[in-house]
Design a protein around this motif. Sequence first.
Motif, PDB file in Angstrom:
ATOM      1  N   UNK A 290       0.844  -1.203   0.000  1.00 33.46           N
ATOM      2  CA  UNK A 290       0.000   0.000   0.000  1.00 33.46           C
ATOM      3  C   UNK A 290       0.878   1.252   0.000  1.00 33.46           C
ATOM      4  N   UNK A 291       0.543   2.181  -0.861  1.00 35.11           N
ATOM      5  CA  UNK A 291       1.306   3.422  -0.953  1.00 35.11           C
ATOM      6  C   UNK A 291       0.391   4.599  -0.639  1.00 35.11           C
ATOM      7  N   UNK A 292       0.970   5.635  -0.103  1.00 38.93           N
ATOM      8  CA  UNK A 292       0.220   6.862   0.118  1.00 38.93           C
ATOM      9  C   UNK A 292       0.847   7.957  -0.733  1.00 38.93           C
ATOM     10  N   UNK A 293       0.120   8.995  -0.961  1.00 38.92           N
ATOM     11  CA  UNK A 293       0.641  10.109  -1.747  1.00 38.92           C
ATOM     12  C   UNK A 293       1.813  10.739  -1.008  1.00 38.92           C
ATOM     13  N   UNK A 294       2.845  11.097  -1.754  1.00 35.58           N
ATOM     14  CA  UNK A 294       4.027  11.730  -1.180  1.00 35.58           C
ATOM     15  C   UNK A 294       3.798  13.238  -1.181  1.00 35.58           C
ATOM     16  N   UNK A 295       3.115  13.685  -0.134  1.00 38.58           N
ATOM     17  CA  UNK A 295       2.771  15.097  -0.036  1.00 38.58           C
ATOM     18  C   UNK A 295       3.353  15.670   1.251  1.00 38.58           C
ATOM     19  N   UNK A 296       3.854  16.903   1.192  1.00 38.71           N
ATOM     20  CA  UNK A 296       4.409  17.506   2.408  1.00 38.71           C
ATOM     21  C   UNK A 296       3.317  17.747   3.444  1.00 38.71           C
ATOM     22  N   UNK A 297       3.698  17.630   4.681  1.00 43.31           N
ATOM     23  CA  UNK A 297       2.754  17.929   5.765  1.00 43.31           C
ATOM     24  C   UNK A 297       3.236  19.189   6.464  1.00 43.31           C
TER      25      UNK A 297
END
Length: 101
Positions: free
Chosen positions: A62-69
């Motif tokens: 499972x992958x999640x979006x690589x977005x800055x937090x």
Amino acid sequence: MSRICREDVERVAKLARLRLSPGEAEAMTADLERILGYVDLLDEVDTTEVEATAHVVPMTTPLRADEPSGELSPESAVANAPAFEGTAFAVPKVLDEEAEG
């Protein structure tokens, strides 16, 4: 015919820095010999029609979006550090003198 002798077990134990009593060395020798016998048994199984697999059931990662937090404050960054000074990590000195550039 035994493929593993007690001397082999004692040598490997010494290399691994394990202290085995004479009884433990004998037991380990017998255990390893039984393991090799089981491997021989598995070696006799016909696997020519068996497809190589990494898992017995299909699995995906499972992958999640690589977005800055949100940004991490300097105080939060060092909050769990073993040692810090203000907002900097404190580490032991590793050089005796400052290198000349």
